[in-house]
Design a protein around this motif. Structure first.
Motif, PDB file in Angstrom:
ATOM      1  N   PHE A 183       0.560  -0.739  -0.067  1.00 45.06           N
ATOM      2  CA  PHE A 183      -0.143   0.091  -0.267  1.00 45.06           C
ATOM      3  C   PHE A 183       1.058   1.550   0.076  1.00 45.06           C
ATOM      4  O   PHE A 183       1.435   1.242   0.847  1.00 45.06           O
ATOM      5  N   PHE A 184       0.429   2.034  -1.171  1.00 43.59           N
ATOM      6  CA  PHE A 184       1.137   3.499  -0.617  1.00 43.59           C
ATOM      7  C   PHE A 184      -0.142   3.968  -0.276  1.00 43.59           C
ATOM      8  O   PHE A 184      -1.088   4.962  -1.400  1.00 43.59           O
ATOM      9  N   LEU A 185       0.179   4.948   0.626  1.00 41.06           N
ATOM     10  CA  LEU A 185      -1.004   6.286   0.851  1.00 41.06           C
ATOM     11  C   LEU A 185      -0.717   7.642   1.223  1.00 41.06           C
ATOM     12  O   LEU A 185       0.242   7.920   0.176  1.00 41.06           O
ATOM     13  N   VAL A 186      -2.170   7.881   0.067  1.00 40.95           N
ATOM     14  CA  VAL A 186      -1.548  10.104  -0.841  1.00 40.95           C
ATOM     15  C   VAL A 186      -2.973  10.740  -0.231  1.00 40.95           C
ATOM     16  O   VAL A 186      -4.365   9.610   0.313  1.00 40.95           O
ATOM     17  N   GLY A 187      -2.445  11.743   0.094  1.00 40.10           N
ATOM     18  CA  GLY A 187      -3.212  12.734   1.098  1.00 40.10           C
ATOM     19  C   GLY A 187      -3.517  14.109   1.501  1.00 40.10           C
ATOM     20  O   GLY A 187      -1.857  13.978   1.025  1.00 40.10           O
ATOM     21  N   VAL A 211       2.402  -1.325   4.159  1.00 47.26           N
ATOM     22  CA  VAL A 211       2.714   0.126   3.557  1.00 47.26           C
ATOM     23  C   VAL A 211       4.469   0.346   3.508  1.00 47.26           C
ATOM     24  O   VAL A 211       5.089   0.261   4.037  1.00 47.26           O
ATOM     25  N   VAL A 212       4.296   1.249   1.818  1.00 44.15           N
ATOM     26  CA  VAL A 212       5.812   1.198   1.751  1.00 44.15           C
ATOM     27  C   VAL A 212       5.754   2.944   1.248  1.00 44.15           C
ATOM     28  O   VAL A 212       7.163   3.187   1.178  1.00 44.15           O
ATOM     29  N   GLY A 213       4.960   3.779   1.829  1.00 40.12           N
ATOM     30  CA  GLY A 213       5.072   4.363   1.291  1.00 40.12           C
ATOM     31  C   GLY A 213       3.523   5.651   1.680  1.00 40.12           C
ATOM     32  O   GLY A 213       2.390   5.140   2.032  1.00 40.12           O
ATOM     33  N   GLU A 214       4.537   7.082   2.217  1.00 44.13           N
ATOM     34  CA  GLU A 214       3.141   8.206   2.791  1.00 44.13           C
ATOM     35  C   GLU A 214       4.026   9.234   2.596  1.00 44.13           C
ATOM     36  O   GLU A 214       4.830   9.063   2.681  1.00 44.13           O
ATOM     37  N   ASP A 215       2.051  10.299   1.728  1.00 40.28           N
ATOM     38  CA  ASP A 215       3.121  11.665   1.495  1.00 40.28           C
ATOM     39  C   ASP A 215       1.403  11.753   1.504  1.00 40.28           C
ATOM     40  O   ASP A 215       0.378  12.033   1.132  1.00 40.28           O
ATOM     41  N   ALA A 233       8.450   4.158  -7.302  1.00 39.71           N
ATOM     42  CA  ALA A 233      10.295   4.315  -6.802  1.00 39.71           C
ATOM     43  C   ALA A 233       9.094   3.022  -5.595  1.00 39.71           C
ATOM     44  O   ALA A 233      10.249   1.815  -5.567  1.00 39.71           O
ATOM     45  N   ALA A 234       8.176   3.648  -4.914  1.00 39.91           N
ATOM     46  CA  ALA A 234       7.891   2.189  -4.059  1.00 39.91           C
ATOM     47  C   ALA A 234       7.440   1.131  -4.236  1.00 39.91           C
ATOM     48  O   ALA A 234       7.649   0.046  -4.033  1.00 39.91           O
ATOM     49  N   MET A 235       6.684   1.139  -5.231  1.00 39.94           N
ATOM     50  CA  MET A 235       5.982  -0.252  -6.591  1.00 39.94           C
ATOM     51  C   MET A 235       5.923  -0.383  -6.973  1.00 39.94           C
ATOM     52  O   MET A 235       5.452   0.402  -8.261  1.00 39.94           O
TER      53      MET A 235
END
Length: 432
Positions: A183-187, A211-215, A233-235
């Motif tokens: 999962f990559f979390l975007v908000g 979770v591989v990223g959050e931004d 890049a993360a996925m």
């Protein structure tokens, strides 16, 4: 972007053109009466309510339509004889996508206009901004949007989803549909996305997800290229994008996501703030195949929904669509009306608050109930954007899910509940 601007211009017209509703102009001193409505001066006493949403700024893309459904509910009630024999007078104010402005307008509605209830707010930032005013004035806000939970105020009735009625089941569904995918979390950078992502991370940790990223980007921001680069890049082999962007930021995000060749086949996204209205404004071609989690979609097959959709299109135009927050705004007015009638008064807010508990309503999504924690039991659904911009419902619960405002994955609130029917328990108590 031209398409979205024309769309929003039409929505403004739709909000103003609704007939048979008493309406005071935003910020003005003159009360205007549409054709077929009784004048407050000539027609006797009215019951004043406030409507507080963003009619301008980055959140207008979402909030104007909630005003339309709220006004439709008021019109239907007025046409049927009103509440306690009185017509509802709706006073609209523009929060302008600015949180201090929301609070200023809330104070005006309560202190100057003397409304008995306010229907409004979208973002949690706007709700948090007005909450101290509603608590200090011991007043009543009906909040129509899904949110991050971790709150249970005596002065708010929440008709959108708590996290266990939207976010948590959507994460569970994604893990089942895409086993092992990261999962990559975007908000957007404010309280709802950050708290929602705290819940998601705790849930994934408990269930073996990753979770591989959050931004985050500022609310209304359109500089999304850096986030898209981080996701890729993360996925590199694909993964799930969990999207809690709000407002116009979604336009830039999904257009650039597609431009980067990151389609839903490899990078499926789950959105919790994009519904039918936003799909039209952003463009179906950019969202087809992506997912959204809500309690209601226009495609829900219930008798009440067929009536709701038909009435809305008759009032505002055949090309209009309805969505979850619009339905929640419609529900709010109807449950408030039922509570006022049970209490026998609109002015005694404590009586109305207690009368609201246990109220049921045959909503477009299905039967719902206002629980003792001031949140609705709600159905849970996941939809996939189809060619026509509506949602194919790919998952639905068999009935309404009870709301849990205090999150049971986050350690600080695990084991806590809310019960306003018992003053000793109030907004937060430890379950035995």
């Amino acid at each position: 972007m031209t398409r979205g601007i024309r769309r929003r211009d039409f929505i403004v017209f739709g909000s103003v053109a609704a007939g048979s509703i008493l309406l005071k102009a935003c910020g003005g001193e003159t009360t205007t009466t549409t054709e077929g409505s009784p004048s407050p001066a000539a027609g006797g006493e009215t019951i004043k309510v406030g409507i507080l949403h963003s009619l301008s700024g980055t959140m207008a893309i979402s909030e104007k339509s909630v005003v339309d459904s709220t006004m439709m509910a008021i019109k239907e009630i007025n046409d049927a004889g009103g509440v306690l024999g009185k017509q509802i007078e709706a006073i609209q104010e523009d929060g302008a996508s600015d949180w201090p402005t929301f609070n200023e307008k809330a104070k005006k509605l309560i202190q100057q206009d003397k409304v008995v209830a306010v229907f409004g707010c979208w973002t949690s930032a706007s709700r948090k901004a007005v909450l101290p005013t509603f608590e200090a004035e011991d007043h009543m806000l009906w909040y129509p949007v899904q949110y991050e939970g971790q709150e249970c105020s005596k002065n708010i009735f929440y008709t959108g989803a708590a996290p266990n009625q939207q976010i948590e089941p959507s994460v569970t569904w994604l893990m089942e549909q895409y086993p092992g995918k990261p999962f990559f979390l975007v908000g957007s950078d404010y309280v709802f996305p950050r708290t929602a992502n705290t819940i998601i991370k705790a849930q994934l940790a408990a269930k073996g997800g990753k979770v591989v990223g959050e931004d985050y980007i500022p609310l209304g921001g359109t500089e999304v290229t850096p986030i898209i680069s981080k996701i890729k890049a993360a996925m590199p082999d694909g993964g799930i994008i969990y999207n809690s962007l709000n407002g116009d930021s979604n336009v830039a995000f999904f257009k650039q996501l597609q431009g980067a060749g990151m389609g839903p086949d490899k990078y499926p996204s789950m959105s919790v703030s994009i519904a039918e209205e936003e799909v039209q404004a952003i463009g179906v071609e950019y969202l087809k195949g992506h997912f959204a989690a809500w309690n209601y979609f226009q495609t829900v097959d219930t008798p009440a929904n067929k009536v709701f959709v038909a009435n809305f299109k008759k009032m505002y135009g055949e090309d209009r669509v309805v969505n979850d927050p619009m339905e929640a705004g419609y529900i709010a007015v109807n449950i408030w009306k039922q509570a006022v009638e049970k209490a026998g008064t609109a002015d005694d807010l404590n009586k109305v608050r207690m009368a609201a508990l246990g109220q049921t309503f045959d909503a477009p999504e299905g039967n719902v109930t206002m629980e003792n924690n001031h949140h609705l039991s709600k159905w849970v659904r996941i939809g996939k954007v189809r060619d026509d911009g509506l949602f194919e419902i790919v998952y639905s619960t068999d009935g309404p899910v009870a709301p849990l405002p205090w999150n049971q994955f986050v350690p600080e609130t695990k084991g806590f509940a809310c019960d306003w029917s018992d003053p000793a328990k109030g907004g937060k108590f430890k379950m035995s």
